[in-house]
Scaffold this motif. Structure first.
Motif, short mmCIF file in Angstrom:
data_model
loop_
_atom_site.label_atom_id
_atom_site.label_comp_id
_atom_site.label_asym_id
_atom_site.label_seq_id
_atom_site.Cartn_x
_atom_site.Cartn_y
_atom_site.Cartn_z
N UNK A 58 6.06 25.35 35.16
CA UNK A 58 5.17 25.40 34.00
C UNK A 58 5.68 26.32 32.90
N UNK A 59 6.35 27.40 33.27
CA UNK A 59 6.67 28.47 32.33
C UNK A 59 7.41 28.01 31.08
N UNK A 60 8.45 27.17 31.16
CA UNK A 60 9.13 26.78 29.91
C UNK A 60 8.21 26.10 28.91
N UNK A 62 4.81 26.56 28.87
CA UNK A 62 3.69 27.44 28.54
C UNK A 62 4.11 28.65 27.71
N UNK A 63 5.38 29.02 27.75
CA UNK A 63 5.82 30.28 27.14
C UNK A 63 5.43 30.42 25.66
N UNK A 64 5.67 29.42 24.81
CA UNK A 64 5.27 29.60 23.39
C UNK A 64 3.78 29.84 23.24
N UNK A 65 2.98 29.17 24.05
CA UNK A 65 1.52 29.34 23.97
C UNK A 65 1.10 30.69 24.54
N UNK A 66 1.78 31.15 25.59
CA UNK A 66 1.48 32.47 26.14
C UNK A 66 1.73 33.56 25.11
N UNK A 67 2.83 33.46 24.40
CA UNK A 67 3.13 34.46 23.37
C UNK A 67 2.06 34.47 22.29
N UNK A 68 1.63 33.29 21.88
CA UNK A 68 0.62 33.21 20.83
C UNK A 68 -0.75 33.68 21.32
N UNK A 194 -3.71 29.30 29.76
CA UNK A 194 -4.70 29.62 30.79
C UNK A 194 -4.17 29.32 32.18
N UNK A 195 -3.53 28.16 32.32
CA UNK A 195 -3.00 27.77 33.62
C UNK A 195 -1.93 28.75 34.10
N UNK A 198 -3.50 32.16 35.17
CA UNK A 198 -4.20 32.13 36.46
C UNK A 198 -3.22 31.91 37.62
N UNK A 199 -2.13 31.17 37.37
CA UNK A 199 -1.12 31.01 38.41
C UNK A 199 -0.53 32.36 38.81
N UNK A 200 -0.21 33.19 37.81
CA UNK A 200 0.37 34.51 38.09
C UNK A 200 -0.60 35.34 38.92
#
Length: 314
Positions: A58-60, A62-68, A194-195, A198-200
């Motif tokens: 998921x990380x690749x 999700x990363x842009x959205x996580x930063x934002x 969000x996903x 919560x995974x972490x």
């Protein structure tokens, strides 16, 4: 071509029942995989590797959205911690543990208590008004679950003789119902953010129990069954199904989503009979019928709200 793909993705993303049908299928397969791999894959190991590998996949994306969304996620860390611990860290660990000593058919049919429990917990946690048909539905669903747990033998209730796996799965179902009800408190961030968050949290929550399992000498057996089980659970019931489920709750609400997902035990029971050659006995049918009657009674009001919400969702 990219424009066509974007339109198709948008069309699917706005169809809650299509998303939830795939969710039910993938989660039914999760119980099948957990039961099938019980001899080669310890339950906590399966849960930990499921989420660890799903997070890496998921990380690749999700990363842009996580930063934002980082500031918003940080502000709502308490709700994230609770949701990640319940829905990711606890539920599946308990489910795989229960499937060590009970059948996939039992595990799947017991999970059909969730719609009634979601209604009950919604009333307890958020003060939602519960009408008489819903109370009747909750009682019928619990009676049906007891029929399955007791194997149709009421004397087991008097003698307090229960299958430990069934009881563990009942606890898992309560945990999942709390997760479903509390999803309305999720922060307003991108679904992938969000996903991933919560995974972490789930990975961290499971880690101490996984370490204890390793110390106890319960190790993964290197076999094709082990890797196939891990591969399936990290992709379909984890990454894809949770994304679809969270979107379903966003479009329909937790009660209506939980109601529709009751097709999962039926799909899963059929898979267990045909794939695992598990028996389907008379008390399974009676229990499923009682649970189904309970859901029908409890969902009369929920169905009205769903019918009103679908045009807006489309």
């Amino acid at each position: 071509m990219p424009a066509l793909l974007e339109r198709m993705t948008g069309w699917v993303w706005s169809r809650p029942y299509l998303l939830l049908t795939f969710t039910a299928l993938f989660w039914a397969g999760n119980s099948i995989a957990g039961r099938a791999a019980r001899d080669v894959m310890p339950p906590v190991a399966l849960a930990w590797w499921r989420w660890a590998l799903a997070f890496l996949l998921l990380l690749p994306f999700a990363w842009p959205h996580l930063r934002r969304d980082f500031a918003t996620l940080k502000t709502h860390w308490r709700w994230l911690l609770l949701l990640g611990a319940l829905g990711i860290g606890t539920f599946n660990t308990l489910l795989y543990t229960g499937l060590q000593t009970t059948t996939a058919v039992n595990g799947l049919l017991l999970q059909s208590m969730r719609p009634a429990l979601i209604l009950m917990l919604g009333a307890l946690v958020f003060g939602e008004y519960v009408r008489l048909p819903q109370v009747i539905g909750i009682c019928l669903s619990i009676t049906g679950a007891l029929m399955i747990i007791l194997g149709g033998d009421l004397s087991s209730l008097l003698e307090l003789e229960f299958n430990s796996g069934d009881l563990v799965i009942c606890v898992a179902v309560v945990v999942w119902s709390f997760y479903s009800v509390l999803l309305r408190k999720r922060p307003a961030v991108h679904p992938l953010s969000f996903l991933a968050a919560t995974f972490v949290i789930g990975i961290v929550v499971i880690a101490p129990f996984y370490l204890a399992e390793i110390i106890d000498g319960r190790l993964i057996e290197s076999s094709s069954e082990s890797w196939m089980a891990i591969g399936y659970v990290c992709l379909f019931p984890s990454l894809i199904a949770y994304l679809f489920f969270n979107r379903g709750v966003e479009l329909l609400g937790s009660a209506a989503t939980g109601l529709y997902l009751n097709i999962m035990p039926v799909i899963g029971a059929m898979l267990a009979v045909f794939i695992l050659s598990e028996p389907f006995r008379w008390f399974h049918l009676v229990g499923m019928s009682l649970i189904g009657a309970g859901i029908f009674s409890a969902s009369r009001i929920a169905r009205q709200s769903v019918e009103q919400s679908i045009p807006a969702a489309r």
